[in-house]
Design a protein around this motif. Sequence first.
Motif, PDB file in Angstrom:
ATOM      1  N   ALA A   1      68.601  50.144  20.844  1.00 34.24           N
ATOM      2  CA  ALA A   1      68.113  51.061  19.804  1.00 34.24           C
ATOM      3  C   ALA A   1      68.255  50.416  18.422  1.00 34.24           C
ATOM      4  N   GLU A   2      69.390  49.748  18.186  1.00 35.89           N
ATOM      5  CA  GLU A   2      69.581  49.090  16.881  1.00 35.89           C
ATOM      6  C   GLU A   2      68.513  48.021  16.663  1.00 35.89           C
ATOM      7  N   LEU A   3      68.265  47.283  17.720  1.00 36.16           N
ATOM      8  CA  LEU A   3      67.262  46.218  17.638  1.00 36.16           C
ATOM      9  C   LEU A   3      65.874  46.784  17.319  1.00 36.16           C
ATOM     10  N   VAL A   4      65.501  47.826  18.028  1.00 34.80           N
ATOM     11  CA  VAL A   4      64.167  48.413  17.829  1.00 34.80           C
ATOM     12  C   VAL A   4      64.074  48.992  16.404  1.00 34.80           C
ATOM     13  N   ASP A   5      65.126  49.652  15.973  1.00 37.74           N
ATOM     14  CA  ASP A   5      65.117  50.235  14.621  1.00 37.74           C
ATOM     15  C   ASP A   5      64.977  49.149  13.551  1.00 37.74           C
ATOM     16  N   GLU A   6      65.692  48.032  13.757  1.00 40.49           N
ATOM     17  CA  GLU A   6      65.586  46.914  12.792  1.00 40.49           C
ATOM     18  C   GLU A   6      64.152  46.407  12.703  1.00 40.49           C
ATOM     19  N   ARG A   7      63.402  46.550  13.794  1.00 46.33           N
ATOM     20  CA  ARG A   7      62.045  45.993  13.842  1.00 46.33           C
ATOM     21  C   ARG A   7      60.958  47.055  13.708  1.00 46.33           C
ATOM     22  N   GLY A   8      61.282  48.128  13.017  1.00 48.60           N
ATOM     23  CA  GLY A   8      60.240  49.099  12.690  1.00 48.60           C
ATOM     24  C   GLY A   8      60.293  50.393  13.469  1.00 48.60           C
ATOM     25  N   GLY A   9      61.183  50.478  14.468  1.00 54.30           N
ATOM     26  CA  GLY A   9      61.387  51.754  15.154  1.00 54.30           C
ATOM     27  C   GLY A   9      60.344  52.118  16.199  1.00 54.30           C
ATOM     28  N   VAL A  10      59.527  51.140  16.609  1.00 47.11           N
ATOM     29  CA  VAL A  10      58.532  51.430  17.651  1.00 47.11           C
ATOM     30  C   VAL A  10      58.480  50.268  18.658  1.00 47.11           C
ATOM     31  N   VAL A  11      58.482  50.612  19.933  1.00 48.40           N
ATOM     32  CA  VAL A  11      58.252  49.600  20.981  1.00 48.40           C
ATOM     33  C   VAL A  11      56.844  49.821  21.509  1.00 48.40           C
ATOM     34  N   GLU A  12      56.031  48.780  21.418  1.00 40.85           N
ATOM     35  CA  GLU A  12      54.695  48.898  22.012  1.00 40.85           C
ATOM     36  C   GLU A  12      54.785  48.379  23.442  1.00 40.85           C
ATOM     37  N   GLN A  13      54.765  49.312  24.352  1.00 35.58           N
ATOM     38  CA  GLN A  13      54.912  48.952  25.750  1.00 35.58           C
ATOM     39  C   GLN A  13      53.546  48.527  26.281  1.00 35.58           C
ATOM     40  N   LYS A  14      53.479  47.273  26.714  1.00 33.81           N
ATOM     41  CA  LYS A  14      52.207  46.770  27.262  1.00 33.81           C
ATOM     42  C   LYS A  14      52.235  46.993  28.776  1.00 33.81           C
ATOM     43  N   LEU A  15      51.430  47.922  29.206  1.00 36.35           N
ATOM     44  CA  LEU A  15      51.427  48.281  30.625  1.00 36.35           C
ATOM     45  C   LEU A  15      50.331  47.510  31.357  1.00 36.35           C
ATOM     46  N   THR A  16      50.742  46.701  32.312  1.00 38.77           N
ATOM     47  CA  THR A  16      49.754  46.081  33.189  1.00 38.77           C
ATOM     48  C   THR A  16      49.821  46.870  34.497  1.00 38.77           C
ATOM     49  N   THR A  17      48.802  47.652  34.728  1.00 32.34           N
ATOM     50  CA  THR A  17      48.795  48.491  35.929  1.00 32.34           C
ATOM     51  C   THR A  17      48.126  47.721  37.057  1.00 32.34           C
ATOM     52  N   ALA A  18      48.921  47.409  38.050  1.00 34.53           N
ATOM     53  CA  ALA A  18      48.379  46.682  39.203  1.00 34.53           C
ATOM     54  C   ALA A  18      47.906  47.702  40.233  1.00 34.53           C
ATOM     55  N   LEU A  19      46.729  47.461  40.761  1.00 31.69           N
ATOM     56  CA  LEU A  19      46.138  48.352  41.765  1.00 31.69           C
ATOM     57  C   LEU A  19      45.866  47.529  43.014  1.00 31.69           C
ATOM     58  N   CYS A  20      46.547  47.904  44.078  1.00 36.08           N
ATOM     59  CA  CYS A  20      46.364  47.201  45.345  1.00 36.08           C
ATOM     60  C   CYS A  20      45.488  48.059  46.252  1.00 36.08           C
ATOM     61  N   LEU A  21      44.424  47.482  46.761  1.00 42.24           N
ATOM     62  CA  LEU A  21      43.469  48.237  47.579  1.00 42.24           C
ATOM     63  C   LEU A  21      43.313  47.597  48.952  1.00 42.24           C
ATOM     64  N   ALA A  22      43.198  48.427  49.962  1.00 46.29           N
ATOM     65  CA  ALA A  22      42.961  47.906  51.311  1.00 46.29           C
ATOM     66  C   ALA A  22      42.228  48.979  52.119  1.00 46.29           C
ATOM     67  N   ARG A  23      41.476  48.512  53.107  1.00 41.02           N
ATOM     68  CA  ARG A  23      40.679  49.450  53.923  1.00 41.02           C
ATOM     69  C   ARG A  23      41.186  49.441  55.364  1.00 41.02           C
ATOM     70  N   ARG A  24      41.343  50.636  55.900  1.00 41.66           N
ATOM     71  CA  ARG A  24      41.794  50.796  57.286  1.00 41.66           C
ATOM     72  C   ARG A  24      40.711  50.295  58.219  1.00 41.66           C
ATOM     73  N   THR A  25      41.106  49.411  59.138  1.00 40.36           N
ATOM     74  CA  THR A  25      40.131  48.959  60.135  1.00 40.36           C
ATOM     75  C   THR A  25      40.063  49.999  61.262  1.00 40.36           C
ATOM     76  N   GLY A  26      39.229  49.734  62.250  1.00 41.57           N
ATOM     77  CA  GLY A  26      39.165  50.625  63.416  1.00 41.57           C
ATOM     78  C   GLY A  26      40.232  50.265  64.436  1.00 41.57           C
ATOM     79  N   SER A  27      40.914  49.088  64.212  1.00 45.18           N
ATOM     80  CA  SER A  27      41.865  48.602  65.220  1.00 45.18           C
ATOM     81  C   SER A  27      43.177  49.359  65.184  1.00 45.18           C
ATOM     82  N   ASP A  28      43.773  49.588  66.356  1.00 38.30           N
ATOM     83  CA  ASP A  28      45.075  50.262  66.395  1.00 38.30           C
ATOM     84  C   ASP A  28      46.202  49.296  66.720  1.00 38.30           C
ATOM     85  N   ARG A  29      45.883  47.992  66.803  1.00 38.00           N
ATOM     86  CA  ARG A  29      46.947  47.021  67.080  1.00 38.00           C
ATOM     87  C   ARG A  29      47.746  46.765  65.815  1.00 38.00           C
ATOM     88  N   ALA A  30      49.088  46.880  65.885  1.00 38.92           N
ATOM     89  CA  ALA A  30      49.918  46.672  64.685  1.00 38.92           C
ATOM     90  C   ALA A  30      50.083  45.188  64.414  1.00 38.92           C
TER      91      ALA A  30
END
Length: 266
Positions: free
Chosen positions: A237-266
Amino acid sequence: MTTPRDQRRVFGEVADAYDDVRPGYPAEVLDRIVAYAGGVPTSVAESGAGTGKGTALLRTLDTPLICVEPDPAMAGVLARRFAGDDLVSVVVSRFEDWTPPPGGVELLASAQAWHWVDRTVRTRLAAAALAPGGVFAAFGHDFGFADDELKTAMDAVYQRLAPEIADKPGLPANAQHPDSFHLSELHVSPLFTDVEQQLVVSVVPYETARYLTLLTTFSGHRMLPEQRRHRLHQALAELVDERGGVVEQKLTTALCLARRTGSDRA
Ligand SMILES: C[S@@+](CC[C@H](N)C(=O)[O-])C[C@H]1O[C@@H](n2cnc3c(N)ncnc32)[C@H](O)[C@@H]1O
């Protein structure tokens, strides 16, 4: 004898704060899921719905949505949020113990929560929850920093006061880095095909007090002994306050996508 505190259950200790400060998910994430699916799914389940941050995004599909969430406090906030909404149902359960509807759902989603499901069974269980051709979509934020200098200064504070989480300042202990969705599990499984990952970047500003509250919602921070967590948060908190009182959180949202096959073998 005391039982060890389970890290996956600490979110409920701060359910309201979690709901207040955790960022939601960009609409673009859902657009990309729908584009990948080739249309709007007619049935959706969500694993680890928490207080409903990802649910709010999924709800915009206007499709029946089953939210699976094991923590009663998190599920309580979620149930209140969607009280009276006929399209949303809440099941208080671990994903591992949940019985999917016969025939499976067309979309199984998980926001910032797939890493909590037992990795030895989760791919098989995801497949069992999906109809053939159904889509699995796991997404989550990597909490980075827009200001590199602030990040370097924060790193030094973590090294000094909480070295065990120093490699991921501001991150939950099991945060999903853009490349750590365990895509390989899906790649090697005959139950899934068309596995891919996409990234969406956004920046969210947090004033000091709100940023500290955000940190209290990360499981790695919650697991620190209270006094040390307090010292760490004070120094940050002290650090953030010294630097202007705002943290700009850069969010990298990872999206993992996959499609269910017709196979039932694990
Ligand atoms: C970081 S929170 C994410 C909550 C919400 N999806 C969001 O995006 O804000 C992780 C959630 O996973 C839940 N969780 C932990 N273990 C789980 C399991 N085995 N099955 C399903 N959910 C689980 C926790 O209770 C918590 O609500």
